[in-house]
Write an enzyme that holds these catalytic residues in place. Structure first.
Site, PDB file in Angstrom:
ATOM      1  CE  LYS A 114      -5.013   5.732  10.358  1.00 49.15           C
ATOM      2  NZ  LYS A 114      -5.151   4.576  10.462  1.00 49.15           N
ATOM      3  CE  LYS A 195     -12.473   6.811   8.989  1.00 49.34           C
ATOM      4  NZ  LYS A 195     -11.880   6.198   8.788  1.00 49.34           N
ATOM      5  CE  LYS A 198     -12.442  -0.719  13.885  1.00 45.12           C
ATOM      6  NZ  LYS A 198     -11.245  -0.006  12.819  1.00 45.12           N
TER       7      LYS A 198
HETATM    8  P1  AMP Z   1     -11.906   2.268  10.258  1.00 45.00           P
HETATM    9  O1  AMP Z   1     -12.535   1.943  11.280  1.00 45.00           O
HETATM   10  O2  AMP Z   1     -11.025   2.910   9.765  1.00 45.00           O
HETATM   11  O3  AMP Z   1     -10.901   0.743  10.296  1.00 45.00           O
HETATM   12  O4  AMP Z   1     -12.266   1.406   9.015  1.00 45.00           O
HETATM   13  C1  AMP Z   1     -12.520   0.133   8.172  1.00 45.00           C
HETATM   14  C2  AMP Z   1     -13.779  -0.346   7.274  1.00 45.00           C
HETATM   15  O5  AMP Z   1     -14.834   0.480   7.834  1.00 45.00           O
HETATM   16  C3  AMP Z   1     -13.195   0.669   5.955  1.00 45.00           C
HETATM   17  O6  AMP Z   1     -13.840  -0.092   4.683  1.00 45.00           O
HETATM   18  C4  AMP Z   1     -13.615   2.265   6.804  1.00 45.00           C
HETATM   19  O7  AMP Z   1     -13.600   2.769   4.718  1.00 45.00           O
HETATM   20  C5  AMP Z   1     -15.098   1.854   7.239  1.00 45.00           C
HETATM   21  N1  AMP Z   1     -15.520   2.490   8.058  1.00 45.00           N
HETATM   22  C6  AMP Z   1     -15.407   3.813   8.701  1.00 45.00           C
HETATM   23  N2  AMP Z   1     -15.273   3.985   9.285  1.00 45.00           N
HETATM   24  C7  AMP Z   1     -16.759   4.555   8.546  1.00 45.00           C
HETATM   25  C8  AMP Z   1     -17.566   6.379   8.124  1.00 45.00           C
HETATM   26  N3  AMP Z   1     -17.120   7.278   9.480  1.00 45.00           N
HETATM   27  N4  AMP Z   1     -17.821   5.629   7.468  1.00 45.00           N
HETATM   28  C9  AMP Z   1     -18.382   4.546   6.069  1.00 45.00           C
HETATM   29  N5  AMP Z   1     -17.522   3.591   6.298  1.00 45.00           N
HETATM   30  C10 AMP Z   1     -16.396   3.888   7.082  1.00 45.00           C
END
Ligand code: AMP
Ligand code: TRP
Length: 330
Positions: A114, A195, A198
């Protein structure tokens, strides 16, 4: 008998994606009965990177709580709360920061990634894993279900807890991460080695949980695959197809192996894409209907008010113990 505790959270940093569903919400649903579950909204983590519009954070926080409920997370089993409404999180984070080494935070891969993306990096982005450790340790959390990218942060929380326990006696429960066996890293539909996120620049790469049926079908249809023309599972050489098979297995609730068997050798990627889109739409439609009902009612606020009370009680008691042990007070 008291149930063991589970804690996890999703940041209100953007609209939730399929990745969040597969990596997080699906596990919360699976575990909510077995554990005393604390599902919170870590809004304080969200300002660790610049936000274009701060009004959106509160709006997304409400939406996220409504999505939790619409997905079937049950307020009788779960405590839902907002991180910034429980001051013990930053109070404990400060103490833990003083017991965390610079070297440990320097090693965090999410910080490294990041910090490349922004010009001026706030200190909060660097110390973010310590706030996350506080989130976890305040509640005597036994398990933390997260996607793969968060495993290193949970390991740091274990390390800090152990260090504090060695110095001050048994204060903290040592938490275990739970990583899903499939769907721990759903990939971007346009860049299938990255990945799904969001905050991706290209919204065609992410399916959002509130996307309409048309949007879902269009994005799956346009998903990048390869020119080989045969379906089989090979993450390295066919990441787009591997990702579609993974999504299918999560939404059909079948092992990845069964999903692969169903399509292996199929020569029309269109058939696989149609099945994947059907499966996502079938799963998301009822959730979306509930969401649009719930967001109109007072339920979200009632649940968050109740959660705030319980979270504050537990967290402030824990903070009080730690505060005295490190020497604060008269
Ligand atoms: P974030 O969207 O980065 O705030 O992630 C929130 C939660 O969702 C965390 O536990 C991440 O590890 C999970 N997560 C986010 N994006 C993915 C993805 N593409 N695949 C699986 N888990 C995800
Ligand atoms: N850092 C997590 C993420 O970005 C969110 C989070 C904050 C969290 N505190 C937590 C997850 C505590 C689990 C436990 O996804």
């Amino acid at each position: 008998m008291n149930k063991k505790r589970l804690l996890s959270g999703l940041q209100p940093s953007g609209e939730l994606t399929l990745g969040n569903y597969c990596g997080s919400i699906k596990q919360f649903l699976e575990y909510q009965k077995e554990y005393d579950s604390f599902l919170f909204i870590p809004d304080m983590h969200t300002i660790t990177v610049p936000q274009k519009d701060s009004n959106l954070i509160a709006e997304r926080t409400r939406k996220l709580a409504a999505i939790y409920l619409a997905c079937g997370l049950d307020p009788d089993n779960c405590t839902f709360f907002i991180q910034s409404e429980v001051p013990a999180h930053n109070q404990l984070a400060w103490i833990l920061e003083c017991f965390t080494y610079m070297g440990e935070l320097n090693r965090m891969t999410q910080f490294k990634d990041k910090s490349k993306k922004y010009k001026n990096i706030g200190c909060g982005l660097f110390t973010y894993p310590v706030l996350m450790a506080a989130d976890i340790l305040l509640y005597d959390t036994n398990v933390v279900p997260v996607g793969l990218d968060q495993k290193q942060h949970v390991e740091l929380a274990r390390e800090i807890a152990q260090r504090m326990n060695n110095k001050f006696g048994d204060i903290f429960v040592i938490p275990e991460p739970i990583i899903p066996t499939i769907g721990a890293k759903i990939k971007d539909l346009q860049y299938p080695t990255k990945k799904m996120s969001k905050s991706a620049d290209d919204a065609n790469g992410s399916i959002f949980l509130l996307d309409t049926e048309d949007e879902i079908r269009r994005k799956i249809n346009r998903a990048v695959t390869d020119s080989d023309g045969k379906v089989w599972y090979d993450e390295e050489n066919k990441p787009g197809i591997a990702n579609l098979l993974t999504i299918y297995s999560v939404f059909e609730n079948i092992p990845l192996k069964s999903a692969i068997e169903r399509f292996e050798g199929c020569e029309r990627y269109g058939d696989l894409k149609k099945a994947v889109a059907d499966s996502i739409v079938n799963a998301l439609k009822p959730m979306q209907e509930k969401y649009y009902d719930i967001i109109q009612t007072k339920l979200v606020d009632e649940v968050l008010d109740k959660g705030r009370e319980r979270a504050n009680k537990i967290a402030s008691e824990k903070y009080d113990i730690v505060r005295k042990l490190v020497g604060f007070g008269r």
